[in-house]
Design a protein around this motif. Structure first.
Motif, PDB file in Angstrom:
ATOM      1  N   LYS A  25      50.100  42.690   3.789  1.00 33.64           N
ATOM      2  CA  LYS A  25      48.963  42.100   4.501  1.00 33.64           C
ATOM      3  C   LYS A  25      47.710  42.067   3.643  1.00 33.64           C
ATOM      4  O   LYS A  25      46.950  41.107   3.688  1.00 33.64           O
ATOM      5  CB  LYS A  25      48.709  42.878   5.784  1.00 33.64           C
ATOM      6  N   TYR A  26      47.500  43.108   2.871  1.00 29.67           N
ATOM      7  CA  TYR A  26      46.327  43.089   1.995  1.00 29.67           C
ATOM      8  C   TYR A  26      46.417  41.937   1.012  1.00 29.67           C
ATOM      9  O   TYR A  26      45.436  41.229   0.756  1.00 29.67           O
ATOM     10  CB  TYR A  26      46.228  44.401   1.216  1.00 29.67           C
ATOM     11  N   LEU A  79      48.037  39.179   1.389  1.00 29.23           N
ATOM     12  CA  LEU A  79      47.883  37.902   2.058  1.00 29.23           C
ATOM     13  C   LEU A  79      46.409  37.637   2.355  1.00 29.23           C
ATOM     14  O   LEU A  79      45.895  36.542   2.083  1.00 29.23           O
ATOM     15  CB  LEU A  79      48.697  37.902   3.351  1.00 29.23           C
ATOM     16  N   ILE A  80      45.733  38.662   2.861  1.00 30.85           N
ATOM     17  CA  ILE A  80      44.299  38.493   3.113  1.00 30.85           C
ATOM     18  C   ILE A  80      43.601  38.126   1.812  1.00 30.85           C
ATOM     19  O   ILE A  80      42.800  37.195   1.747  1.00 30.85           O
ATOM     20  CB  ILE A  80      43.690  39.783   3.694  1.00 30.85           C
ATOM     21  N   ARG A  84      41.661  34.717   0.987  1.00 31.96           N
ATOM     22  CA  ARG A  84      40.264  34.759   0.556  1.00 31.96           C
ATOM     23  C   ARG A  84      40.111  34.020  -0.754  1.00 31.96           C
ATOM     24  O   ARG A  84      39.157  33.260  -0.947  1.00 31.96           O
ATOM     25  CB  ARG A  84      39.824  36.202   0.358  1.00 31.96           C
ATOM     26  N   GLU A  95      38.378  46.005  -4.046  1.00 29.91           N
ATOM     27  CA  GLU A  95      39.248  47.176  -4.034  1.00 29.91           C
ATOM     28  C   GLU A  95      38.912  48.149  -2.912  1.00 29.91           C
ATOM     29  O   GLU A  95      39.791  48.859  -2.453  1.00 29.91           O
ATOM     30  CB  GLU A  95      39.237  47.872  -5.388  1.00 29.91           C
ATOM     31  N   SER A  96      37.670  48.159  -2.441  1.00 33.25           N
ATOM     32  CA  SER A  96      37.396  49.122  -1.382  1.00 33.25           C
ATOM     33  C   SER A  96      37.833  48.590  -0.026  1.00 33.25           C
ATOM     34  O   SER A  96      37.867  49.338   0.930  1.00 33.25           O
ATOM     35  CB  SER A  96      35.921  49.502  -1.360  1.00 33.25           C
ATOM     36  N   GLU A  97      38.149  47.297   0.060  1.00 30.06           N
ATOM     37  CA  GLU A  97      38.563  46.780   1.356  1.00 30.06           C
ATOM     38  C   GLU A  97      40.058  46.487   1.396  1.00 30.06           C
ATOM     39  O   GLU A  97      40.785  47.017   2.218  1.00 30.06           O
ATOM     40  CB  GLU A  97      37.818  45.473   1.665  1.00 30.06           C
ATOM     41  N   ILE A  98      40.475  45.636   0.469  1.00 35.08           N
ATOM     42  CA  ILE A  98      41.854  45.183   0.553  1.00 35.08           C
ATOM     43  C   ILE A  98      42.627  45.625  -0.674  1.00 35.08           C
ATOM     44  O   ILE A  98      43.481  44.902  -1.175  1.00 35.08           O
ATOM     45  CB  ILE A  98      41.927  43.664   0.754  1.00 35.08           C
ATOM     46  N   VAL A  99      42.304  46.812  -1.146  1.00 33.57           N
ATOM     47  CA  VAL A  99      43.017  47.493  -2.210  1.00 33.57           C
ATOM     48  C   VAL A  99      42.972  46.724  -3.524  1.00 33.57           C
ATOM     49  O   VAL A  99      42.204  47.053  -4.397  1.00 33.57           O
ATOM     50  CB  VAL A  99      44.465  47.788  -1.805  1.00 33.57           C
TER      51      VAL A  99
END
Lengths: 173, 378, 630, 106, 350, 144, 147
Positions: free
Chosen positions: E158-159, E161-162, E166, E236-240
């Motif tokens: 999911k990360y 894909l997000i 984006r 990196e702090s949100e979606i790795v």
């Protein structure tokens, strides 16, 4: 076009286009479809290069591979459901459609077979973009403007369509 | 000004897509440790956020029941490991209150100096990691650079950088070393300039402000009702700092202000910490000024046996109200110890704060709550 | 001269700048707007001087143009056309507009949308200037519509007021009726002559032989000016347009919108002159409008409405002048009228500001003591419009009457003269009611600030002297602006004296009724002595608005009702019969309607293919298929 | 090797094959977005023809290329609006299966 | 003297081949291969250096030292990194779409490498001087969006894909102001040819005539290469790590290097479009033209890094609204102002 | 307002680019350690009276001191610390009445094998065996 | 050490609560009247105990005492409210409606002591869902590992 490189390139690109197109129609995954579609577009763009239409080739890449595929991707992502994978790929008019396609091929094949073209020996001028630009803003200015309006209308239309209407929205008086 | 409620309204009406669940954590760069948020997302908008903690639960409350009162002190270090001095302080003060032990003046002053140094160190981590979470990595290094100086000082006093076990019932374990005073004075001169640097690099940055202003707004009523405390509560404009409201130790002798926020948004919560650090510097400078001579340890019995009864005592920790609840049955071991951990209770607000904001805002909000997982999970 | 294109461009730029950038900063916006207009005025002044160097320009205007659209069979140039006519208009429009904008600084102070107002004013000015300078009828039409749009926005400026919105709509819709005619006329011209360049048309039209066709075109053409200049019967929007801020009214009435029609007729006079029946029409419409509006003006109570009808009447005069073939006279009146009408409107605005927007003349009185500058300038305006020598109006009105008589339109001459009397009467009625007599104790008037009074004074000066350039003894005007060959004027003493007397008579009558014995007149009015029903008819503007409404309601509705009956019994009968058949047929055919898109597409393609196959074997290119052999 | 030389015939045949594939997909695929993609294929086939004829028949005039530009424009607009419609339908019906779109009104 | 060193080398090689009796076609093919190898070498060397530079600069900005152990001053750090990454396993999670997952990190290089064909490295050192050079840049550049999507989507995470969605949204949006900002330069030049763009800057660099366009281009190019403050793709702090979350080993290294390749690329174009390409400033021709090019290139790369290590990350919706509501109107305004200015200046007779 | 903060940020980072760095190149350079540093434990075997107070003071039961009774007097024969569980709180050092147990400045306690982790300050047999066995004493485990 | 004002006010508030006992430094109340008391304490304008700072419980062997520590931000008063519940029937009404801050603390108390707060969803918070027993109860024994 008699150079062996051109002939070879033509057949290579044609194969790529047709293979990619078949994959588009036959892929089960919608995302794969989109990716094959992009491949097909790029192959078509290289065909344009072969046809000395460099500007068109780049437009093809930018608009089709760059924008249309992306829009398709968005469409796919916005409408994807987990149960899509299970359902049938084709509907029930497979046979009739095959017939139509065969007739189309036969018709065009037959017509092409008998056709004689008036091939001009002239070459395409080097600075295509200058010519196209001049033509677009002089001879074809009205279609050009209409196309611009069309794009604008499509833009607004798409926004209006895709934006959900608020159920309790107050209408402006 | 956009509030979470507006966004919530908006999300009802925007492009409707399927909601999906995203596990943020337990291994995630922004969760400050092993901690998980189960996010239900609509696009990138949070529909629901459920915090899942306990990955670091060590049962300190249970462990304490099998230790003598003194032996519990090292365990308190390990709850909020970024502000161990404050944890020690709360614990020993509770015991002192229970037993009626007098603490010598000098010890009180040393305690205040240590506590405020720890508060600065803890806030520096908070500020620095917040900078990272918003995406600016450089700010973190500046904060750590300055925190190292403080840790050096604490190491000088207690022998450890973080898990200090420095306080004792009746005073502190050792007197201040001779080389400490000049160094701490020098550092206090340097720190304000460092704070200015953070303000320039982080606080004043427009992107930072855009990311944090009016994000995760917590109004004072909600903050009180949810038992929020510390900078989080004060960012919402509630003036409740135990050092002022109910002064313990010798805090009533110092002149300092309680910074208050206006909007209760992430930006305020962040700024609160920088402002509090400035106040802490003021307190330390005054404490150094007035540091009396004398013993560093009061008259405390060798074996600590508080009378039968219970005691609840609170101090202002780095993250909020740090409370110790002790029940004694007269034996040398506590019958029951409970710690009111500010991170734990503040974290209860997360779900409320996150709803309606974007995925990236979860990080901003979580960072502004400033949790320490060691404390949350205890 | 070559930079005349800057004159319309500057206000247009100022509009763009204000609306895009400087909306937040009120005074900056106003400064930009005024600056643009004033610099336009300076350029226009240079142009005017330049034009004066070349006396023959009226018949051979200078044209600077660029190719605008180029399509096969349709080429349009955009550019500017300079002759004394347009130079005069540029000068006049920029001058009056500048003064009005400066005045607006005071008038609009503290209003919401201050910047927007100036932006609109700029755009309005730009449109009008482009209209005046246009070298091409299409360009002119664009500007014409621009003027229309701006007037719509400005009349509806107080868009929180329902009446303002209604008035704006009314103005827009009414002028639209005329514009339709104008557009049709334009298209016909393009069709007939293949060009819309004014200079080209001026060459071609006089040689054109198909008079009936030209009459049609000219009548259609004339509809535009009728609408825009508020001529009977499309004048109804003009008085309502008073809902806009007063500077707007001044601009609309004095310098821009309404004279656009006159200007167009004047510009195209070579066309009208080639069809005498249309000239008659123009003259009669003008004459009738003049007296018609003047008669209404006598009874109106609102200060701005009186002025509005006065404008209609004066425009009628101009039309009359043009209709009788005197470009010079018509435009001379336009020139002088611009000044004294702007002056009077601004004066009225000043009065309104002083009285906090109390508009009823009967509730005023004695203002001369409190507002001396306004009053004095207003009186100057009144003298000018009443045709008292040596004020401007005397000369221009005299010219028109002179021309009318000279061209043998005796009836129109009588109408015109009587109108002159009426004009003096109603204007002085207003002046006496407003400025003289007893003060109304409820009012606490105050003189307006300098920023408003200075424009008044300048305009008063122009109202006084503007006519002096067209006296029979020193006819600068006629030498430059005339139609056909120039005939030097002769002083017609009886007419001049008669005019003056008529004006004086009107003033005296007004004095009798409204200054000397105001209370008595009020009493008389109460007893409906003043002609009773006639007064009512006049006060209700001959019930024209009501007539239009009635027409809308009864005629259209009635026809609709007839249609409805027809529809119900005849059409529905047929339709139902057909429907019954269709239902039956549909029952049979519904199997084919699957609702599936691809199904339809398939069938559609099958059809295409069928046609394709058919053509391949039997069509003209049947030989192509497989080489035609097999 | 004149027999092997590429003439417009080759391009017309290529285009017709591409068109046929696209047509087949458009007539048979169930997914609305897939159909949209197949229509794009068909448009591309047309463009190949246009440009090929432009190249071979009137290389100096560019009429074919300009026509292709307009085709591309229309295609882009079509995709935008088409996807918007599909998304809208999806939102109401939770389906992008064309066989499900057999009602005549919402 | 050094100015023509590469060209002379090419001529020498060509002459050598002709001497050896190679047919013209073979000669050209070999030369082309040499050019490609040269460009690749340039990219690789610079990649190594830039990776080191980035880490080193990051250290310096952050009061640290940065890598200084491998090789002199740590210069060989990139080699060590790559060595480590090569030796690591490329983990392929169970749910991924294997082919696409592995294809994406390879394909990500294609557009960037293709685009180096039109970069003018020095006087006469442009591999292919296309008539449509600038247009080529944008057209081919738009392809990398699809690759980002491929990587993110195929990861079945999911990360990822997000992140990839984006990336798609961001790159599509920022391409528009980028193109529009370059339009000003194109208007001044009157050509889309790289060599003419440089030739038109002999008097004055475009950055002075088009400062706003340069700023817009710079902002948009930072967004195009997904670096802070516009690195919401990786965030990196949100979606790795966004699309790269599931990648490890060399596959990750490819993404990583692609980012730096793109940095070089957009900076090279910025140099060409705005900083006069290989032209020497103030007529300081004592350095060869290609040295000037590289110097300017590194100036811009430094700017990229400086910005990256100073700013926090903007939020994704703010990013979009910044792109559409600030950059696009600004660049449109720039086009209009440029047009107007050109009209006026031509009128004056410049 | 817009842009000022951005410019300030750039200015600060640029300034830091040229300021001296704070990194300590660890194996070559070492930061000075304070006197009270809690490093590896050292035991003064001679001073130790084997009272076991340290063992009792330890909150985490890390210390295991093996005592042997010799002439009614406890003699230390072994001192083990399960250092992986040690909190380095210093309670044991504080409890030592003779100052025998001390902290040292050595903090590099990482090792490659798990069996090397426990800290043996006094292994059985280190002391002259005669001291213990000659006395015929028996080992007593603390806490029994 | 109750504040005088509080001590004086408490009997007034507790008139209708027979189980209310005012002790030296705390108040105890029966579990049925607990929410009413807390609500009265919170809403009383003279006391305004608006802040629940701590909520915990102790296993006393025969019974479990649940303790609420209240603070009034307005007047600065503190108050300890205790509530004894039987150990074999550890139910107590939830006060989440009155103090939302009780949410996680109640979950924690349930998790570690097995006090069942009625009127809300309870889920374990620190321990995993499959954990058996309540570790802070005195009869809990930990099997395995160092304690």
């Amino acid at each position: 076009m008699t150079s062996i490189y051109q002939v070879g390139a033509f057949w290579l690109i044609s194969l790529a286009i047709i293979f990619a197109a078949i994959m588009v129609v036959a892929s089960r995954q919608l995302v794969h479809m989109v990716l094959w579609l992009a491949v097909c577009f790029i192959a078509v763009a290289s065909m344009y290069f072969l046809l000395d239409a460099d500007y068109l080739a780049l437009v093809q890449i930018m608009v089709y591979a760059g924008a249309v595929s992306i829009m398709m991707i968005f469409g796919v992502m916005l409408t994807q459901r987990p149960d899509l994978k299970e359902c049938l790929l084709f509907n029930n008019q497979l046979k009739l459609a095959t017939l139509v396609v065969i007739v189309v091929l036969a018709l065009t094949g037959g017509l092409t077979y008998g056709a004689r073209w008036f091939v001009s020996g002239a070459t395409v001028p080097a600075d295509t973009i200058a010519h196209i630009g001049t033509l677009l803003l002089s001879k074809y200015v009205i279609p050009f403007e209409v196309a611009a309006v069309l794009l604008l209308v499509a833009l607004i239309g798409a926004i209006v369509l895709a934006k959900e209407v608020k159920p309790g929205a107050r209408s402006r008086d | 000004m956009i509030t979470g409620t507006d966004l919530r309204d908006r999300l009802e009406h925007d492009i409707k897509t399927d909601r999906y669940v995203l596990n943020m954590g337990p291994q995630h760069p922004a969760t400050h440790g092993v901690f998980r948020v189960v996010l239900t997302l609509d696009g990138e908008v949070i529909v629901n956020a459920e915090a899942v903690c306990g990955y670091l639960h060590r049962g300190i409350e249970k462990l304490a029941e099998a230790r003598t009162y003194t032996q519990v002190i090292p365990y308190t270090d390990r709850m909020d490991y970024l502000a161990a001095m404050l944890n020690n302080l709360g614990y020993v003060q509770t015991l002192e209150k229970m037993m009626g032990v007098e603490v010598p003046e000098r010890a009180e002053y040393i305690r205040v100096i240590c506590a405020e140094l720890t508060r600065i160190a803890s806030h520096l981590i908070s500020v620095g990691t917040y900078s990272i979470e918003i995406g600016g990595i450089t700010g973190f290094f500046y904060c750590l650079r300055d925190r190292e100086k403080i840790l050096d000082l604490i190491e000088m006093i207690s022998g450890s950088r973080m898990t200090v076990s420095y306080m004792r019932v009746g005073g502190v374990s050792e007197d201040l070393p001779a080389e400490f005073l000049p160094q701490v004075k020098k550092l206090m001169k340097e720190l304000p300039a460092a704070f200015d640097e953070y303000d320039g690099l982080i606080t004043g940055n427009e992107i930072f402000q855009a990311r944090t202003k009016f994000v995760g707004v917590l109004n004072p009523e909600t903050a009180i009702n949810y038992s929020a405390s510390g900078p989080m509560l004060r960012a919402s404009g509630v003036n409740w700092d135990l050092r002022k409201a109910r002064p313990y130790s010798v805090y009533d002798r110092f002149d300092f202000e309680v910074p208050l926020g206006r909007n209760g948004d992430c930006f305020d919560r962040f700024r609160m910490r920088i402002l509090e650090m400035r106040q802490s510097v003021r307190i330390i400078e005054q404490a150094l000024e007035g540091l009396p001579e004398g013993p560093f340890m009061g008259k405390a019995p060798k074996v600590i046996k508080p009378p039968v009864g219970e005691m609840y005592h609170e101090i202002e920790g780095a993250r909020g109200i740090l409370g110790y609840y002790l029940v004694s049955d007269g034996s040398p071991k506590p019958y029951r110890m409970h710690v009111r951990r500010p991170s734990f209770i503040n974290l209860g607000l997360l779900s409320e704060l996150c709803r309606g904001w974007k995925l990236a805002d979860v990080v901003a909000i979580l960072g502004s709550v400033d949790i320490v997982l060691g404390e949350v999970d205890c | 001269m070559y930079h005349a294109w800057l004159v319309p461009l500057l206000p247009a730029l100022s509009f763009a700048v204000i609306s895009l950038l400087t909306k937040q900063w009120k005074w900056l916006s106003a400064t930009i707007s005024i600056g643009a207009m004033v610099s336009g005025f300076i350029i226009a002044a240079f142009i005017a001087v330049g034009v004066l160097q070349h006396p023959g320009l009226i018949n051979h205007p200078l044209v600077y143009s660029l190719r605008w659209l180029s399509m096969p069979g349709f080429k349009v140039d955009a550019g500017i056309l300079l002759d004394p006519l347009s130079a005069m208009m540029l000068f006049m429009v920029t001058l009056v507009a500048s003064l009005i904008q400066i005045y607006s600084l005071g008038y609009m102070r503290g209003e919401k949308g201050f910047s927007v107002f100036f932006a609109y004013m700029s755009l309005f000015g730009a449109s009008m200037l482009l209209l005046v300078a246009a070298s091409n009828l299409l360009e002119l039409f664009v500007a014409w519509e621009g003027v229309g749009v701006c007037s719509y926005m400005l009349i509806g400026f107080y868009n929180h007021k329902i009446s303002a919105r209604e008035a704006a709509k009314k103005a827009f819709v009414t002028t639209r009726i005329g514009d339709t005619g104008l557009l049709l006329g334009l298209l016909s011209l393009q069709l007939i002559f293949g060009t819309l360049n004014i200079a080209d048309l001026a060459q071609k039209i006089p040689q054109f032989q198909n008079i009936p066709l030209l009459i049609t075109v000219a009548v259609l053409f004339f509809l535009g000016p009728v609408g825009k200049s508020g001529q009977f019967p499309l004048h109804v929007w003009l008085p309502d347009a008073m809902e806009g801020p007063t500077p707007v009214s001044a601009l609309i009435h004095a310098a821009t919108m309404v004279v656009a029609g006159v200007y167009l007729v004047g510009r195209m006079l070579f066309m009208f002159a080639s069809v005498p029946p249309v000239m008659e029409l123009v003259a009669w419409v003008g004459g009738f409008t003049a007296i018609f509006a003047a008669s209404i003006a006598i009874t109106q109570r609102e200060i701005k409405r009186i002025l509005a009808y006065s404008t209609i009447s004066q425009i009628g005069y101009m039309m009359l002048g043009l209709g009788v073939g005197s470009l010079s006279a018509g435009f001379f009146h336009l020139w002088t009228h611009a000044f004294f009408k702007a002056l009077m409107f601004l004066g009225a605005g000043s009065v309104l500001i002083g009285l906090h927007h109390k508009a009823d003349v009967w509730e005023m009185g004695g203002l001369i003591k409190k507002m001396p500058i306004t009053a004095v300038t207003f009186v100057v305006g009144g003298l000018a419009i009443s045709g008292i020598p040596p004020f401007a109006g005397f000369w221009s009105k005299g010219d028109i009457l002179d021309a009318t008589l000279a061209s043998g339109h005796t009836v129109l001459f009588v109408i015109g003269s009587f109108t002159a009397f009426l004009t003096a009467f109603y204007i002085w009625r207003m002046i006496f009611l407003c400025f003289f007599g007893k003060e109304n104790p409820e009012n606490h008037p105050q003189e307006s600030p300098l920023v408003m009074t200075i424009p008044l004074m300048i305009l008063a000066l122009f109202s006084t002297v503007a006519g002096l350039i067209g006296t029979p003894w020193w006819d600068v005007w006629g030498r430059y602006i005339h139609f056909g060959t120039y005939v030097p004027p002769v002083a017609n003493w009886p007419l001049m004296i008669g005019d003056t007397l008529l004006g004086a008579l009107g003033i005296y009558a007004a004095y009798l009724f409204y200054c000397k014995d105001r209370e008595k007149t009020k009493a008389l009015a109460a007893r409906q002595w003043f002609g009773g029903r006639l007064y009512d008819v006049l006060y209700h503007k001959y019930y024209l608005d009501e007539l239009y409404m009635w027409f809308n309601h009864s005629m259209v509705d009635g026809v609709a009702r007839l249609m409805y009956l027809f529809d119900i019994y005849v059409v529905d009968g047929i339709v139902n019969g057909v429907g019954a058949f269709t239902v039956a047929a549909g029952e049979g055919l519904r199997v084919f309607q699957t609702g599936r898109l691809q199904n339809y597409a398939l069938v559609f393609f099958l059809g295409v293919l069928a046609v394709g196959v058919l053509l391949a074997f039997t069509g003209p290119h049947a030989t192509l298929f497989l080489g035609g052999v097999r | 090797m004149p027999a092997l030389a590429i003439s417009p015939t080759n391009f017309v045949l290529l285009a017709s094959v591409l068109f046929a594939i696209g047509l087949f997909g458009a007539l048979t695929r169930k997914n609305a977005i897939a159909v949209l993609m197949c229509i794009e294929l068909m448009l591309n086939a047309v463009n190949i023809n246009l440009i090929a004829f432009s190249r071979f028949v009137t290389p100096q005039l560019f009429t074919g290329q300009i026509f292709a530009i307009f085709v591309i424009t229309v295609a882009a607009a079509e995709v935008g609006v088409g996807l918007a419609i599909i998304i809208n339908i999806y939102r109401h019906r939770l389906s992008v299966n064309l066989d499900d779109f057999d009602w005549l009104k919402w | 003297m050094g100015d023509r060193i590469f060209i002379e080398f090419g001529n020498y090689l060509s002459g050598l081949l002709a001497l050896a009796g190679a047919p013209l076609l073979l000669n050209q093919v070999i030369l082309m291969i040499v050019k490609i190898v040269g460009a690749l070498l340039f990219i690789l060397l610079n990649l190594m250096f830039i990776i080191w530079l980035e880490r080193r600069l990051a250290g310096w900005f952050q009061a640290r030292v940065g890598p200084n152990r491998v090789g002199p001053k740590g210069l060989l750090q990139a080699l060590a990194d790559v060595g480590k990454l090569i030796s690591k396993e490329i983990i392929i999670p169970g749910a991924v779409d294997k082919v696409i997952f592995l294809l994406a990190p390879v394909l990500i290089f294609v557009p960037s490498l293709v685009l180096f064909a039109v970069v003018p490295f020095g006087r006469g050192m442009i591999p292919v001087d296309l008539n449509l050079g600038i247009f080529f840049f944008f057209a081919i550049g738009s392809l990398s969006i699809v690759v980002f999507f491929m990587g993110g989507w195929a990861s079945a995470n999911k990360y990822s894909l997000i992140g990839s969605m984006r990336a798609v949204a961001q790159m599509v949006s920022y391409e528009i102001p980028m193109v529009l900002s370059v339009l000003g330069v194109v208007m001044i030049t009157g050509s889309l040819k790289m060599s003419s763009v440089i030739a038109s800057q002999t008097q004055v660099w475009n950055i002075f005539t088009q400062p706003v366009a340069f700023l817009i281009y710079f902002a948009a190019s930072v967004a195009e290469v997904n670096r802070t403050p516009f690195d919401v793709v990786e965030g990196e702090s949100e979606i790795v790590a966004g699309p790269m979350t599931e990648y490890g080993g060399m596959a990750f290294a490819m993404w990583y290097m692609a980012e730096y390749t793109n940095v070089i690329l957009v900076s090279a174009f910025a140099v060409t479009l705005f900083l006069g390409g290989w032209l020497a400033p103030f007529g300081w021709t004592f350095l060869p033209s290609w040295v000037w090019f590289v110097l300017k290139l590194y100036l811009l790369i430094f700017l990229h890094m400086w910005v990256r290590w100073t700013y926090p990350r903007i939020r994704v919706d703010q990013l979009m609204s910044f792109g559409w509501k600030v950059l696009v109107p600004l660049s449109l305004a720039n086009v209009f102002v440029t047009g107007f200015g050109m009209y006026v200046f031509r009128g004056i007779g410049w | 307002m817009f842009g000022k903060g951005l410019a300030t940020g750039l200015e600060i980072t640029l300034k830091e680019l040229f300021t001296p760095k704070v990194t300590i190149q660890y194996p070559e350079e070492r930061a000075p350690l304070p006197a009270r540093f809690h490093g590896r434990f050292t035991l003064d075997k001679e001073a130790c009276i084997a009272c076991g107070l340290c063992q009792n003071a330890c909150p985490n039961r890390v210390i295991n001191c093996v005592r042997t009774k010799v002439d009614k007097k406890n003699v230390l024969t072994g001192y083990h610390m399960d250092i992986q569980y040690c909190l380095f709180c210093g309670l044991c050092v504080e409890a030592c009445p003779k100052g025998a147990l001390r902290f040292s400045q050595d903090f590099e306690m990482a090792c490659y094998h798990r069996e090397n982790v426990p800290l043996v300050l006094l292994a059985e047999g280190d002391r002259p065996a005669c001291d213990v066995s000659a006395a015929g004493g028996k080992e007593v485990k603390a806490g029994d | 050490m109750l504040d005088e004002k509080v001590a004086g006010r408490l009997p007034v508030l507790g008139e209708s609560m027979p189980s209310l006992e005012v002790k030296e430094n705390a108040v105890t109340v029966g579990r049925d009247e607990l929410p009413a008391l807390l609500r009265a304490l919170k809403e009383d304008p003279e006391l305004a105990f608006n802040y629940l700072t701590n909520l915990t419980a102790t296993d006393l062997g025969d019974r479990i005492t649940v303790v609420y520590h209240l603070v009034s931000f307005i007047y600065g008063y503190q108050l300890t409210v205790g509530c004894d519940i039987p150990r074999d029937d550890p139910r107590i009404p939830s006060v989440m409606e009155i103090y939302r801050g009780a949410d996680w603390q109640e979950r924690e108390t349930y998790d570690l002591l097995g006090v069942i707060f009625e009127g809300r969803d309870l889920a374990r918070i620190l321990l995993h869902d499959g954990f058996e027993g309540y570790p802070l109860r005195k009869d809990f024994t930990w099997a395995g590992g160092r304690d």
